[in-house]
Design a protein around this motif. Structure first.
Motif, PDB file in Angstrom:
ATOM      1  N   HIS A  32       9.825  19.204  -9.261  1.00 48.85           N
ATOM      2  CA  HIS A  32       9.081  18.021  -8.823  1.00 48.85           C
ATOM      3  C   HIS A  32       8.298  18.306  -7.545  1.00 48.85           C
ATOM      4  O   HIS A  32       7.156  17.858  -7.405  1.00 48.85           O
ATOM      5  N   ARG A  33       8.892  19.037  -6.603  1.00 44.43           N
ATOM      6  CA  ARG A  33       8.170  19.376  -5.364  1.00 44.43           C
ATOM      7  C   ARG A  33       6.951  20.231  -5.688  1.00 44.43           C
ATOM      8  O   ARG A  33       5.866  20.039  -5.126  1.00 44.43           O
ATOM      9  N   THR A  34       7.110  21.181  -6.594  1.00 47.02           N
ATOM     10  CA  THR A  34       6.006  22.072  -6.968  1.00 47.02           C
ATOM     11  C   THR A  34       4.856  21.294  -7.585  1.00 47.02           C
ATOM     12  O   THR A  34       3.687  21.538  -7.266  1.00 47.02           O
ATOM     13  N   TYR A  35       5.166  20.340  -8.467  1.00 44.21           N
ATOM     14  CA  TYR A  35       4.133  19.592  -9.187  1.00 44.21           C
ATOM     15  C   TYR A  35       3.668  18.342  -8.451  1.00 44.21           C
ATOM     16  O   TYR A  35       2.725  17.685  -8.877  1.00 44.21           O
ATOM     17  N   GLY A  36       4.348  17.974  -7.370  1.00 45.63           N
ATOM     18  CA  GLY A  36       3.978  16.776  -6.632  1.00 45.63           C
ATOM     19  C   GLY A  36       4.360  15.484  -7.341  1.00 45.63           C
ATOM     20  O   GLY A  36       3.753  14.449  -7.111  1.00 45.63           O
ATOM     21  N   THR A  37       5.367  15.550  -8.217  1.00 42.83           N
ATOM     22  CA  THR A  37       5.770  14.378  -8.993  1.00 42.83           C
ATOM     23  C   THR A  37       7.088  13.777  -8.517  1.00 42.83           C
ATOM     24  O   THR A  37       7.542  12.788  -9.076  1.00 42.83           O
ATOM     25  N   GLY A  38       7.697  14.356  -7.528  1.00 44.99           N
ATOM     26  CA  GLY A  38       9.028  13.934  -7.112  1.00 44.99           C
ATOM     27  C   GLY A  38       9.052  13.000  -5.932  1.00 44.99           C
ATOM     28  O   GLY A  38       8.014  12.521  -5.467  1.00 44.99           O
ATOM     29  N   PRO A  39      10.258  12.761  -5.447  1.00 45.65           N
ATOM     30  CA  PRO A  39      10.403  11.892  -4.278  1.00 45.65           C
ATOM     31  C   PRO A  39       9.822  12.540  -3.031  1.00 45.65           C
ATOM     32  O   PRO A  39       9.697  13.769  -2.948  1.00 45.65           O
ATOM     33  N   VAL A  40       9.478  11.710  -2.069  1.00 44.50           N
ATOM     34  CA  VAL A  40       8.982  12.195  -0.780  1.00 44.50           C
ATOM     35  C   VAL A  40      10.093  13.023  -0.138  1.00 44.50           C
ATOM     36  O   VAL A  40      11.267  12.677  -0.217  1.00 44.50           O
ATOM     37  N   TYR A  41       9.710  14.129   0.473  1.00 46.71           N
ATOM     38  CA  TYR A  41      10.689  14.974   1.162  1.00 46.71           C
ATOM     39  C   TYR A  41      10.138  15.378   2.512  1.00 46.71           C
ATOM     40  O   TYR A  41       8.967  15.173   2.815  1.00 46.71           O
ATOM     41  N   ARG A  42      11.003  15.933   3.315  1.00 48.27           N
ATOM     42  CA  ARG A  42      10.610  16.416   4.643  1.00 48.27           C
ATOM     43  C   ARG A  42      11.078  17.845   4.800  1.00 48.27           C
ATOM     44  O   ARG A  42      12.047  18.249   4.182  1.00 48.27           O
ATOM     45  N   LYS A  43      10.398  18.579   5.654  1.00 48.24           N
ATOM     46  CA  LYS A  43      10.868  19.913   6.031  1.00 48.24           C
ATOM     47  C   LYS A  43      11.263  19.834   7.498  1.00 48.24           C
ATOM     48  O   LYS A  43      10.441  19.540   8.351  1.00 48.24           O
ATOM     49  N   ILE A  44      12.520  20.057   7.740  1.00 43.78           N
ATOM     50  CA  ILE A  44      13.056  20.028   9.099  1.00 43.78           C
ATOM     51  C   ILE A  44      13.717  21.368   9.357  1.00 43.78           C
ATOM     52  O   ILE A  44      14.661  21.743   8.658  1.00 43.78           O
ATOM     53  N   GLY A  45      13.220  22.085  10.328  1.00 42.71           N
ATOM     54  CA  GLY A  45      13.770  23.401  10.628  1.00 42.71           C
ATOM     55  C   GLY A  45      13.678  24.360   9.456  1.00 42.71           C
ATOM     56  O   GLY A  45      14.548  25.188   9.258  1.00 42.71           O
TER      57      GLY A  45
END
Length: 90
Positions: A32-45
């Motif tokens: 989902h992250r790769t295709y942009g179809t998933g839930p919002v996520y964050r990158k922390i550290g």
């Protein structure tokens, strides 16, 4: 004396925990992250994390009352059209 409590900080889940919450594999969330179809996520550290509220909101997008209900929203791990096609096949 009336003391108001500060709200608790938002809880974040790593990919495996988020997958368990949603009943999905971690690999499905990665797709989902790769295709942009998933839930919002964050990158922390350098780590991917999901807010529980974002996971719940994303899951709500898939809510349906019947199989014939037509909406523009779809919660799917399928590749969006045109993703992964080579220039030779266009």
């Amino acid at each position: 004396m009336d003391h108001q409590r500060a709200p608790l900080p938002q809880r974040f889940l790593r990919t495996p925990e988020a997958g368990r919450l949603l009943g999905l594999s971690g690999r499905t969330l990665e797709k989902h992250r790769t295709y942009g179809t998933g839930p919002v996520y964050r990158k922390i550290g350098g780590r991917v994390v999901y807010a529980i509220s974002d996971l719940q909101a994303w899951a709500e997008r898939g809510r349906r009352a019947s199989t014939s209900e037509l909406t523009g929203d779809c919660v799917s791990a399928a590749k969006p059209r045109g993703v992964g096609r080579s220039l030779r096949s266009v």
